[in-house]
Design an enzyme around this catalytic site. Structure first.
Site, PDB file in Angstrom:
ATOM      1  CG  ASP A 214       7.006  28.828  47.025  1.00 23.16           C
ATOM      2  OD1 ASP A 214       6.359  29.669  47.656  1.00 23.16           O
ATOM      3  OD2 ASP A 214       8.104  29.056  46.505  1.00 23.16           O
TER       4      ASP A 214
ATOM      5  CG  HIS B 203      15.607  26.433  48.984  1.00 19.41           C
ATOM      6  ND1 HIS B 203      16.690  27.165  49.385  1.00 19.41           N
ATOM      7  CD2 HIS B 203      14.529  27.258  49.048  1.00 19.41           C
ATOM      8  CE1 HIS B 203      16.283  28.379  49.702  1.00 19.41           C
ATOM      9  NE2 HIS B 203      14.987  28.474  49.496  1.00 19.41           N
TER      10      HIS B 203
HETATM   11  N1  CMC Z   1      12.437  19.171  40.055  1.00 16.41           N
HETATM   12  C1  CMC Z   1      13.253  18.297  39.423  1.00 16.41           C
HETATM   13  N2  CMC Z   1      14.596  18.419  39.414  1.00 16.41           N
HETATM   14  C2  CMC Z   1      15.122  19.446  40.068  1.00 16.41           C
HETATM   15  C3  CMC Z   1      14.325  20.383  40.746  1.00 16.41           C
HETATM   16  C4  CMC Z   1      12.930  20.216  40.728  1.00 16.41           C
HETATM   17  N3  CMC Z   1      12.144  21.068  41.353  1.00 16.41           N
HETATM   18  N4  CMC Z   1      15.124  21.322  41.311  1.00 16.41           N
HETATM   19  C5  CMC Z   1      16.372  20.980  40.992  1.00 16.41           C
HETATM   20  N5  CMC Z   1      16.383  19.856  40.240  1.00 16.41           N
HETATM   21  C6  CMC Z   1      17.558  19.124  39.749  1.00 16.41           C
HETATM   22  C7  CMC Z   1      18.161  19.822  38.551  1.00 16.41           C
HETATM   23  O1  CMC Z   1      17.618  19.381  37.336  1.00 16.41           O
HETATM   24  C8  CMC Z   1      19.606  19.499  38.716  1.00 16.41           C
HETATM   25  O2  CMC Z   1      19.794  18.166  38.276  1.00 16.41           O
HETATM   26  P1  CMC Z   1      21.181  17.724  37.548  1.00 16.41           P
HETATM   27  O3  CMC Z   1      22.230  17.868  38.600  1.00 16.41           O
HETATM   28  O4  CMC Z   1      20.957  16.331  37.093  1.00 16.41           O
HETATM   29  O5  CMC Z   1      21.369  18.694  36.418  1.00 16.41           O
HETATM   30  C9  CMC Z   1      19.825  19.491  40.225  1.00 16.41           C
HETATM   31  O6  CMC Z   1      18.545  19.171  40.766  1.00 16.41           O
HETATM   32  C10 CMC Z   1      20.301  20.831  40.767  1.00 16.41           C
HETATM   33  O7  CMC Z   1      19.416  21.835  40.291  1.00 16.41           O
HETATM   34  P2  CMC Z   1      19.803  23.362  40.096  1.00 16.41           P
HETATM   35  O8  CMC Z   1      18.859  23.986  39.120  1.00 16.41           O
HETATM   36  O9  CMC Z   1      21.262  23.456  39.773  1.00 16.41           O
HETATM   37  O10 CMC Z   1      19.575  23.924  41.546  1.00 16.41           O
HETATM   38  P3  CMC Z   1      19.472  25.446  41.931  1.00 16.41           P
HETATM   39  O11 CMC Z   1      20.007  25.554  43.293  1.00 16.41           O
HETATM   40  O12 CMC Z   1      20.074  26.323  40.892  1.00 16.41           O
HETATM   41  O13 CMC Z   1      17.889  25.740  41.890  1.00 16.41           O
HETATM   42  C11 CMC Z   1      15.661  26.023  42.513  1.00 16.41           C
HETATM   43  C12 CMC Z   1      17.108  25.891  43.007  1.00 16.41           C
HETATM   44  C13 CMC Z   1      14.762  26.358  43.705  1.00 16.41           C
HETATM   45  C14 CMC Z   1      15.568  27.184  41.490  1.00 16.41           C
HETATM   46  C15 CMC Z   1      15.235  24.677  41.865  1.00 16.41           C
HETATM   47  O14 CMC Z   1      15.303  23.640  42.824  1.00 16.41           O
HETATM   48  C16 CMC Z   1      13.850  24.744  41.241  1.00 16.41           C
HETATM   49  O15 CMC Z   1      13.720  25.165  40.085  1.00 16.41           O
HETATM   50  N6  CMC Z   1      12.777  24.350  42.000  1.00 16.41           N
HETATM   51  C17 CMC Z   1      11.426  24.478  41.517  1.00 16.41           C
HETATM   52  C18 CMC Z   1      10.953  25.899  41.689  1.00 16.41           C
HETATM   53  C19 CMC Z   1      10.649  26.219  43.122  1.00 16.41           C
HETATM   54  O16 CMC Z   1       9.982  25.463  43.821  1.00 16.41           O
HETATM   55  N7  CMC Z   1      11.091  27.408  43.552  1.00 16.41           N
HETATM   56  C20 CMC Z   1      10.821  27.922  44.905  1.00 16.41           C
HETATM   57  C21 CMC Z   1      12.060  28.001  45.724  1.00 16.41           C
HETATM   58  S1  CMC Z   1      11.687  28.271  47.461  1.00 16.41           S
HETATM   59  C22 CMC Z   1      11.032  29.838  47.532  1.00 16.41           C
HETATM   60  C23 CMC Z   1      12.060  30.867  47.338  1.00 16.41           C
HETATM   61  O17 CMC Z   1      12.944  31.005  48.197  1.00 16.41           O
HETATM   62  O18 CMC Z   1      11.968  31.577  46.347  1.00 16.41           O
END
Ligand code: CMC
Length: 432
Positions: free
Chosen positions: A365, A308
């Site tokens: 989720d 998140h």
């Molecule tokens: N699985 C594996 N690795 C992950 C995941 C995941 N679900 N989420 C983040 N990472 C890793 C990512 O690869 C990165 O690694 P590194 O630093 O080595 O490059 C690190 O964690 C930081 O990730 P980020 O993409 O920079 O984080 P963000 O804050 O931009 O993204 C997120 C947040 C929710 C989009 C992401 O965690 C994600 O894609 N999760 C899966 C989709 C999901 O479950 N979304 C629902 C969110 S909750 C409901 C809502 O509020 O919408």
């Protein structure tokens, strides 16, 4: 005491910027005068460090895993409130008295049906349409039936706000059920006056002319809980979209319709559906979750329902839903192998260095889809369920924008990185 932050710039200039402090002691450097004073702008791709507004609605402490609406802990609301009461709290700032709640409920109950003209709209969509596309289109179209609420004169639109809020909370559920039935070629089912919010939705989804759908109270309670837990969540992607659209002066219907589009994506409201698809895929491959975790670590996939932007701890909503999923399945006598896989996946991921160091925990989720699946909601309707739940939050945020006399249109700047000015001679040469 007025706090200031000093910024030293490369050209030798320095600037003192005010610091804003929120009621939960959150500190923000107020950069509103930065460009005028220095010519510099700030850069924050993805807005992870940017406060886009001052809001009174919801508070999240992502490090501690805290979520409060108008000061009330989500755990308390989940345990003691119902969706419509929490919706009222989020929109109006206080829990309703019993008189206020019954008036609010009355407005919602009496607004449940939609104009017969709207039934015809559904005929134009191909059966392959995604219900989120239909819902977004329908919410914007709904505004056409309320010209007094869509004048784009803020003061006039706001005169009808109470009715607008109630009818959107009511009709989003009707339109959602209609999109489900239209897609499947089923006749529409009219709402009933005597049913509560979640029960009425399930009636419009699953009753047939020859058979009334009568879910167990555990089922309607679980659905109500899911809606309550999604009711608002600070400046997430869809809520920020609603505020962005509202900032141009656009009406409530147009703004929430844009919110649905923003919510649709798999990184936001589409994640609940993506979780089930992922769990089904894991189950079909015979994996117990370990391979999926390894693939995520190699960057080959993401574990949907994990991570998140704001929570760097367990999402409190996920904890509540994880427990609820076990309860609901037991009460319904369902044994879903996906629940076992989800629990195992969580266990493996939470012990793994990759997930621990990145503070990736289950989010809202992760377990909601398992409950929705048990209730019989098809996967393509999962983000629609999120949209129904999020409606109060969008409405409250729209109102905050619409009633702010100092509100400015949201218009960020950019760092341009394209071609610089080319001269006429160069263009002529190319033409030779
Ligand atoms: N699985 C594996 N690795 C992950 C995941 C995941 N679900 N989420 C983040 N990472 C890793 C990512 O690869 C990165 O690694 P590194 O630093 O080595 O490059 C690190 O964690 C930081 O990730 P980020 O993409 O920079 O984080 P963000 O804050 O931009 O993204 C997120 C947040 C929710 C989009 C992401 O965690 C994600 O894609 N999760 C899966 C989709 C999901 O479950 N979304 C629902 C969110 S909750 C409901 C809502 O509020 O919408």
């Amino acid at each position: 005491m007025d706090l200031k932050a000093s910024l030293q710039l490369p050209d030798g200039k320095s600037v003192d910027l005010p610091v804003l402090v929120g009621t939960e002691n959150e500190h923000a450097v107020d950069v509103r005068t930065l460009r005028d004073q220095t010519g510099y702008i700030t850069f924050d791709d993805g807005f992870a460090n940017t406060g886009s507004c001052i809001s009174d609605i919801s508070f999240i402490d992502g490090e501690k895993g805290i979520l409060r609406h108008r000061g009330y802990r989500i755990e308390d609301l989940a345990g003691e409130s119902i969706f419509l009461e929490t919706a009222y709290l989020i929109i109006y700032g206080e829990l309703p008295t019993s008189k206020q709640l019954s008036k609010f409920r009355g407005r919602i109950a009496s607004s449940a049906s939609v104009h017969e003209g709207m039934r015809l709209f559904f005929q134009g969509f191909p059966h392959t349409s995604h219900p989120m596309a239909i819902l977004s289109a329908m919410l914007n179209s709904l505004g056409c039936y309320y010209p007094e609420m869509t004048t784009h004169n803020r003061a006039k639109d706001l005169e009808h706000f109470d009715w607008g809020a109630a009818l959107l909370i009511s009709k989003v559920r009707t339109l959602a059920a209609m999109s489900y039935r239209a897609k499947r070629g089923l006749p529409f089912v009219y709402p009933r006056w005597d049913l509560r919010y979640a029960a009425n939705f399930l009636h419009m989804m699953f009753s047939e002319p020859y058979h009334d759908y009568n879910p167990k109270p555990e089922v309607t309670d679980a659905l109500d809980l899911i809606l309550l837990l999604h009711a608002d969540h600070e400046q997430n992607c869809s809520t920020s979209t609603v505020r962005m659209v509202a900032s141009s002066g656009a009406n409530l219907f147009a703004s929430v319709s844009a919110g649905v589009s923003a919510l649709w994506g798999p990184l936001h409201g589409g994640a609940n559906a993506a979780v089930i698809e992922m769990l089904e895929e894991i189950a079909a491959s015979g994996d117990d979750g370990r391979k999926a975790v390894e693939a995520a670590k190699k960057g080959e996939r993401r574990l949907m329902g994990f991570g998140h932007r704001v929570y760097k701890n367990y999402d409190p909503r996920a904890r509540i839903l994880g427990e609820a999923a076990k309860r609901v399945l037991t009460s319904m006598g369902i044994s879903d192998p996906l629940l076992g896989i989800a629990m195992h996946l969580e266990e493996v991921a939470l012990k793994d260095e990759y997930f621990v160091s990145r503070k990736l925990y289950p989010n809202v989720d992760f377990y909601s889809g398992i409950i929705l699946r048990a209730i019989g909601i098809p996967v393509d309707m999962f983000p629609v369920m999120f949209a129904i739940g999020r409606m109060p939050g969008w409405i409250a945020n729209w109102r905050e924008v619409a009633t702010n006399p100092k509100m400015k249109i949201h218009r960020p700047r950019q760092v341009y990185n394209g071609k610089t000015e080319r001269d006429y001679v160069a263009i002529e040469k190319r033409g030779e």
